[in-house]
Scaffold this motif. Structure first.
Motif, PDB file in Angstrom:
ATOM      1  N   PHE A   1       0.836  -1.210   0.000  1.00 38.96           N
ATOM      2  CA  PHE A   1       0.000   0.000   0.000  1.00 38.96           C
ATOM      3  C   PHE A   1       0.866   1.254   0.000  1.00 38.96           C
ATOM      4  O   PHE A   1       0.550   2.249  -0.656  1.00 38.96           O
ATOM      5  CB  PHE A   1      -0.931   0.004   1.212  1.00 38.96           C
ATOM      6  CG  PHE A   1      -1.976  -1.086   1.193  1.00 38.96           C
ATOM      7  CD1 PHE A   1      -2.384  -1.655  -0.007  1.00 38.96           C
ATOM      8  CD2 PHE A   1      -2.540  -1.550   2.370  1.00 38.96           C
ATOM      9  CE1 PHE A   1      -3.335  -2.671  -0.034  1.00 38.96           C
ATOM     10  CE2 PHE A   1      -3.502  -2.558   2.348  1.00 38.96           C
ATOM     11  CZ  PHE A   1      -3.892  -3.117   1.144  1.00 38.96           C
ATOM     12  N   GLY A   2       1.988   1.194   0.722  1.00 40.33           N
ATOM     13  CA  GLY A   2       2.920   2.313   0.724  1.00 40.33           C
ATOM     14  C   GLY A   2       3.533   2.529  -0.643  1.00 40.33           C
ATOM     15  O   GLY A   2       3.701   3.672  -1.094  1.00 40.33           O
TER      16      GLY A   2
ATOM     17  N   TYR B   1       8.712   3.806  -5.800  1.00 39.12           N
ATOM     18  CA  TYR B   1       9.926   3.017  -5.563  1.00 39.12           C
ATOM     19  C   TYR B   1      10.738   3.482  -4.356  1.00 39.12           C
ATOM     20  O   TYR B   1      11.657   2.769  -3.919  1.00 39.12           O
ATOM     21  CB  TYR B   1      10.787   3.005  -6.829  1.00 39.12           C
ATOM     22  CG  TYR B   1      10.188   2.101  -7.884  1.00 39.12           C
ATOM     23  CD1 TYR B   1      10.549   0.757  -7.966  1.00 39.12           C
ATOM     24  CD2 TYR B   1       9.223   2.574  -8.766  1.00 39.12           C
ATOM     25  CE1 TYR B   1       9.973  -0.083  -8.903  1.00 39.12           C
ATOM     26  CE2 TYR B   1       8.642   1.740  -9.713  1.00 39.12           C
ATOM     27  CZ  TYR B   1       9.019   0.411  -9.773  1.00 39.12           C
ATOM     28  OH  TYR B   1       8.441  -0.431 -10.699  1.00 39.12           O
ATOM     29  N   LYS B   2      10.419   4.628  -3.813  1.00 34.79           N
ATOM     30  CA  LYS B   2      11.079   5.072  -2.582  1.00 34.79           C
ATOM     31  C   LYS B   2      10.877   4.051  -1.465  1.00 34.79           C
ATOM     32  O   LYS B   2      11.775   3.847  -0.629  1.00 34.79           O
ATOM     33  CB  LYS B   2      10.543   6.427  -2.145  1.00 34.79           C
ATOM     34  CG  LYS B   2      11.185   6.954  -0.860  1.00 34.79           C
ATOM     35  CD  LYS B   2      10.559   8.255  -0.403  1.00 34.79           C
ATOM     36  CE  LYS B   2      11.237   8.767   0.866  1.00 34.79           C
ATOM     37  NZ  LYS B   2      11.169   7.804   1.987  1.00 34.79           N
ATOM     38  N   ILE B   3       9.710   3.405  -1.441  1.00 36.80           N
ATOM     39  CA  ILE B   3       9.423   2.400  -0.427  1.00 36.80           C
ATOM     40  C   ILE B   3      10.429   1.260  -0.512  1.00 36.80           C
ATOM     41  O   ILE B   3      10.970   0.798   0.504  1.00 36.80           O
ATOM     42  CB  ILE B   3       7.984   1.859  -0.581  1.00 36.80           C
ATOM     43  CG1 ILE B   3       6.956   2.933  -0.212  1.00 36.80           C
ATOM     44  CG2 ILE B   3       7.775   0.598   0.267  1.00 36.80           C
ATOM     45  CD1 ILE B   3       6.953   3.317   1.247  1.00 36.80           C
ATOM     46  N   ILE B   4      10.704   0.788  -1.720  1.00 34.03           N
ATOM     47  CA  ILE B   4      11.671  -0.298  -1.896  1.00 34.03           C
ATOM     48  C   ILE B   4      13.062   0.160  -1.477  1.00 34.03           C
ATOM     49  O   ILE B   4      13.794  -0.561  -0.784  1.00 34.03           O
ATOM     50  CB  ILE B   4      11.666  -0.785  -3.356  1.00 34.03           C
ATOM     51  CG1 ILE B   4      10.297  -1.404  -3.690  1.00 34.03           C
ATOM     52  CG2 ILE B   4      12.785  -1.798  -3.603  1.00 34.03           C
ATOM     53  CD1 ILE B   4      10.123  -1.802  -5.133  1.00 34.03           C
ATOM     54  N   GLU B   5      13.431   1.360  -1.862  1.00 31.82           N
ATOM     55  CA  GLU B   5      14.749   1.900  -1.510  1.00 31.82           C
ATOM     56  C   GLU B   5      14.928   2.015  -0.002  1.00 31.82           C
ATOM     57  O   GLU B   5      16.025   1.794   0.525  1.00 31.82           O
ATOM     58  CB  GLU B   5      14.943   3.261  -2.170  1.00 31.82           C
ATOM     59  CG  GLU B   5      15.012   3.192  -3.685  1.00 31.82           C
ATOM     60  CD  GLU B   5      14.931   4.565  -4.336  1.00 31.82           C
ATOM     61  OE1 GLU B   5      14.834   5.566  -3.576  1.00 31.82           O
ATOM     62  OE2 GLU B   5      14.948   4.635  -5.570  1.00 31.82           O
ATOM     63  N   ASP B   6      13.844   2.347   0.701  1.00 32.05           N
ATOM     64  CA  ASP B   6      13.930   2.512   2.153  1.00 32.05           C
ATOM     65  C   ASP B   6      14.390   1.232   2.847  1.00 32.05           C
ATOM     66  O   ASP B   6      15.059   1.280   3.894  1.00 32.05           O
ATOM     67  CB  ASP B   6      12.577   2.939   2.726  1.00 32.05           C
ATOM     68  CG  ASP B   6      12.238   4.389   2.415  1.00 32.05           C
ATOM     69  OD1 ASP B   6      13.144   5.129   1.999  1.00 32.05           O
ATOM     70  OD2 ASP B   6      11.062   4.762   2.575  1.00 32.05           O
TER      71      ASP B   6
END
Length: 218
Positions: free
Chosen positions: A119-120, A126-131
């Motif tokens: 959901f994020g 893709y910032k979520i994956i990078e985090d």
């Protein structure tokens, strides 16, 4: 120096083993007593540790206290992470939360539902994956049943990408990446593909509840 064999819960002291001054020797029977008390505190008075779950709890306890010899007997590598599998409602998430309580001085493991991560991604991209490339001890909860992600029309197998990123983190750091799942290895491979599964086999110890374990939420 505080005695790591003693834990205070609701102003009552519980022993989980014996501290010699330089070595901690854990007592599983005492740990079970404490975990039952702590479980009732965390999850309600109806919580109880079922006899059939004790073997899984023993393996997880040996792992989290880094008892290398005991882990080797169960084919568990303390340098790897834990993939905890079992049927719906068997108590995977609760047990993972609970076992951390016997090592309160260790860095906490954050338990994050995979569906929340997707959901994020749908919102932030893709910032979520990078985090998740940046560290932290994490347990991805309910791996494999989350929806696919989509951000501005671009579809993504979000958890598959995150697992690859966490594999790279596993190779070069001490940060832990654990997961719980209801799926078996074949279902996980269908969900994420051979590329991800080969990395999961390298980074995870598989610890499984019996397939006949009852749904404790009923």
């Amino acid at each position: 120096m505080a005695d790591p064999s003693k834990i205070i819960e609701n102003e009552i002291e519980y022993s989980i083993g014996n501290f010699t001054g330089f070595e901690m020797i854990y007592d599983f029977d005492k740990i079970l007593i404490y975990l039952d008390v702590k479980g009732k505190s965390l999850f309600g008075v109806d919580f109880k540790i079922h006899k059939g779950d004790e073997e899984v709890i023993l393996k997880l306890c040996n792992y989290i206290v880094k008892d290398v010899k005991s882990c080797q007997k169960h084919d568990i590598d303390t340098e790897k992470n834990i993939l905890l599998s079992g049927p719906v409602g068997c108590g995977k998430t609760s047990i993972f939360k609970l076992i951390q309580c016997i090592v309160p001085r260790q860095r906490a493991i954050e338990i994050i539902p995979c569906r929340n991560i997707v959901f994020g991604f749908n919102h932030l991209g893709y910032k979520i994956i990078e985090d998740y490339e940046n560290g932290g001890n994490i347990c991805f909860d309910d791996l494999g049943i989350e929806p696919y992600g989509s951000h501005y029309g671009r579809d993504c197998n979000v958890m598959g990408e995150i697992l690859i990123s966490r594999y790279e983190l596993f190779l070069k750091s001490s940060f832990k990446t654990h997961a719980t799942t209801n799926l078996d290895s074949k279902e996980l491979e269908e969900r994420y593909g051979n590329r991800v599964i080969s990395r999961m086999r390298e980074m995870f110890n598989l610890v499984s509840f019996n397939s006949e374990t009852l749904d404790k939420r009923k």
